[in-house]
Design an enzyme around this catalytic site. Structure first.
Site, PDB file in Angstrom:
ATOM      1  N   GLY A 164      14.654  36.890   7.666  1.00  0.00           N
ATOM      2  CA  GLY A 164      13.570  36.421   8.521  1.00  0.00           C
ATOM      3  C   GLY A 164      13.962  35.709   9.797  1.00  0.00           C
ATOM      4  CD  GLU A 186      16.446  39.198   0.042  1.00  0.00           C
ATOM      5  OE1 GLU A 186      15.364  39.179   0.668  1.00  0.00           O
ATOM      6  OE2 GLU A 186      16.500  39.348  -1.187  1.00  0.00           O
ATOM      7  N   PRO A 187      19.457  38.994   5.510  1.00  0.00           N
ATOM      8  CG  PRO A 187      21.448  38.688   6.711  1.00  0.00           C
ATOM      9  CD  PRO A 187      20.870  38.605   5.324  1.00  0.00           C
ATOM     10  NE  ARG A 231      12.610  40.736  13.317  1.00  0.00           N
ATOM     11  CZ  ARG A 231      11.641  41.641  13.466  1.00  0.00           C
ATOM     12  NH1 ARG A 231      11.599  42.406  14.541  1.00  0.00           N
ATOM     13  NH2 ARG A 231      10.708  41.783  12.539  1.00  0.00           N
ATOM     14  NE  ARG A 249       9.776  45.266  16.021  1.00  0.00           N
ATOM     15  CZ  ARG A 249       9.615  44.284  16.872  1.00  0.00           C
ATOM     16  NH1 ARG A 249       9.951  44.444  18.128  1.00  0.00           N
ATOM     17  NH2 ARG A 249       9.152  43.130  16.476  1.00  0.00           N
ATOM     18  CB  CYS A 293      -2.180  62.732  22.819  1.00  0.00           C
ATOM     19  SG  CYS A 293      -1.291  64.047  23.639  1.00  0.00           S
ATOM     20  CD  GLU A 294      -2.482  57.482  18.657  1.00  0.00           C
ATOM     21  OE1 GLU A 294      -2.788  56.269  18.682  1.00  0.00           O
ATOM     22  OE2 GLU A 294      -2.338  58.139  17.621  1.00  0.00           O
ATOM     23  CE1 TYR A 319      12.427  45.825   9.289  1.00  0.00           C
ATOM     24  CE2 TYR A 319      13.161  44.129  10.815  1.00  0.00           C
ATOM     25  CZ  TYR A 319      12.972  44.576   9.529  1.00  0.00           C
ATOM     26  OH  TYR A 319      13.341  43.773   8.472  1.00  0.00           O
TER      27      TYR A 319
HETATM   28  C1  LIG Z   1      12.177  42.794   5.405  1.00  0.00           C
HETATM   29  C2  LIG Z   1      12.799  41.900   4.410  1.00  0.00           C
HETATM   30  C3  LIG Z   1      13.955  41.180   4.728  1.00  0.00           C
HETATM   31  C4  LIG Z   1      14.580  41.201   6.098  1.00  0.00           C
HETATM   32  O1  LIG Z   1      13.797  40.539   7.042  1.00  0.00           O
HETATM   33  P1  LIG Z   1      14.363  40.304   8.520  1.00  0.00           P
HETATM   34  O2  LIG Z   1      13.262  39.612   9.219  1.00  0.00           O
HETATM   35  O3  LIG Z   1      14.639  41.643   9.080  1.00  0.00           O
HETATM   36  O4  LIG Z   1      15.585  39.479   8.393  1.00  0.00           O
HETATM   37  C5  LIG Z   1      14.528  40.398   3.741  1.00  0.00           C
HETATM   38  N1  LIG Z   1      13.996  40.330   2.495  1.00  0.00           N
HETATM   39  C6  LIG Z   1      12.881  41.013   2.162  1.00  0.00           C
HETATM   40  C7  LIG Z   1      12.347  40.886   0.783  1.00  0.00           C
HETATM   41  C8  LIG Z   1      12.247  41.807   3.093  1.00  0.00           C
HETATM   42  O5  LIG Z   1      11.145  42.471   2.748  1.00  0.00           O
END
Ligand SMILES: *Cc1c(COP(=O)(O)O)cnc(C)c1O
Length: 420
Positions: free
Chosen positions: A242, A276-277, A279, A315, A345-346, A374
């Site tokens: 996140g 869990e990175p 982005r 995005r 076409c949008e 993404y």
């Molecule tokens: C999407 C997601 C992430 C990664 O989020 P980022 O904002 O890309 O770091 C980590 N854990 C879970 C459960 C997710 O769904």
């Protein structure tokens, strides 16, 4: 890392590492995604260094960019994977990420997916509901094994990000409410196929401030203490992903600052920390390169019409996301204001409104920045446009790491019934 750190202009010409984007475009044709492998490695290393004094495992969130070359780059650095589908498990394993470094998230895992993950022996299921827990237990029992689980806890904090990528409020579909956690763990401990091992939280994406993380991790730490008092052996805290990136001028806390906060909240628990990175590892390691097809003068504005569209990068249409848009060759021209649009076409196929870009003509190359996460993974062939190829650069070498399909590839997936 800024959007252009690995995509610098030299003599007015944009490079990625040691190669001019123009030279890649000549060989690959636009539109294409272009990734800097050094940028990916540098981001990973920043996380690694920031957590080197902990028992920490980086489980890259595969959904941000699941190209096999990206996964292999990270696998070689020792990364694990956070996956959300059977397809992503296949990808991670095939890139050389061992099963014991895979954590499995997702709100609606099916029986087939659970069976596959259990048969491989993944590190942990991040369980998002009671019915899911029961299904995992049933499958594990039938396979004569036990599943290591953490519950994804919904801590009810506001991530202060776009509503579509906010996941930690009580009204979101994710996880189990923190108020019900102790009961859920009690039920889990009583099930035959389940080994309770951790607690998991992920409150959203593109967070630009540490405050929501801190609030969530404080609640998680308190919960771990309560769960231990209830007799559960909690040895893992998964802090999710996140952390945001700079798209325009957002000031994002460094990975070290983030790590210091995580440790202040959680280190005293002596748990293994899973990160869990997604982005923050890939976002600023990629760009989408396109060509100006026409410059059109409308009644009120000038349009830069690109050969990349919302099918390539959704995005801006989906999240009103801002991406820097830069002329690959800035030449000696001055800035001009354009609406930058695609061919689909949008009306929603708009990358930017009233944006200053160096004056451009048909045939000029345009780079849409911060597309490493993404981007390609969310692309489609809407309007029967070919999925854009992906290119990876390392120093002065580059390789096409996903080819552009042919029209036959696309059309032959359809089947015309013989009664037609
Ligand atoms: C999407 C997601 C992430 C990664 O989020 P980022 O904002 O890309 O770091 C980590 N854990 C879970 C459960 C997710 O769904």
């Amino acid at each position: 890392m800024t959007p252009v750190s690995y995509f610098p202009h030299q003599n007015n010409e944009m490079y990625v590492e040691g190669i001019a984007i123009r030279d890649i475009a000549k060989q690959v044709q636009t539109p294409f995604y272009c990734y800097s492998s050094s940028a990916i490695e540098a981001s990973y290393q920043d996380y690694q260094n920031a957590f080197s004094d902990q028992d920490a495992l980086i489980c890259y969130a595969v959904k941000a960019n699941s190209n096999q070359a990206v996964l292999t780059t990270l696998a070689k650095l020792g990364s694990g994977a956070d996956v959300v589908s059977m397809g992503e498990i296949h990808r991670a394993i095939s890139a050389g990420i061992p099963a014991n470094k895979i954590v499995y998230s997702g709100v609606a895992k099916t029986q087939d997916e659970i069976t596959y993950a259990l048969s491989l022996g993944i590190f942990q299921f991040n369980v998002e509901s009671e019915p899911e827990l029961e299904l995992i237990s049933k499958v594990a029992t039938s396979l004569n094994t036990t599943a290591a689980v953490a519950f994804r806890i919904n801590p009810d904090v506001c991530a202060q990000t776009h509503a579509k990528i906010s996941t930690g409020k009580a009204e979101n579909k994710f996880g189990i409410p923190i108020s019900k956690a102790r009961l859920a763990y009690k039920q889990a401990a009583a099930l035959p196929g389940i080994k309770v091992q951790g607690v998991d939280v992920h409150i959203g994406s593109q967070l630009t401030s540490l405050a929501p993380f801190k609030e969530a991790y404080q609640r998680i730490a308190e919960l771990v203490i309560e769960l231990r008092a209830d007799g559960h052996d909690i040895s893992v805290v998964d802090v999710g992903g996140g952390l945001g990136i700079t798209y325009l001028d957002e000031v994002i806390p460094s990975k070290q600052t983030y790590a210091d906060m995580v440790k202040a909240q959680l280190a005293h628990l002596n748990c293994k920390i899973i990160l869990e990175p997604g982005r923050s590892l890939l976002g600023n390691a990629g760009t989408l390169v396109s060509t100006v097809v026409f410059v059109k003068t409308g009644e009120e504005r000038q349009f830069l019409m690109l050969d990349a569209g919302m099918n390539d990068l959704i995005r801006p249409s989906m999240y009103e996301a801002y991406h820097q848009i830069i002329a690959v060759n800035k030449g000696t021209k001055s800035l001009k204001t354009y609406d930058v649009v695609g061919p689909v076409c949008e009306t929603g196929d708009t990358f930017a409104k009233a944006r200053a870009v160096h004056e451009s003509d048909a045939g000029d190359l345009i780079a849409i920045m911060s597309c490493g996460a993404y981007g390609a993974v969310m692309s489609s062939s809407y309007n029967t446009r070919m999925l854009a190829p992906e290119v990876m650069v390392k120093g002065e070498q580059f390789a096409v790491v996903r080819k552009r399909p042919s029209y036959e590839d696309i059309i032959n997936q359809d089947v015309t019934p013989d009664w037609l």
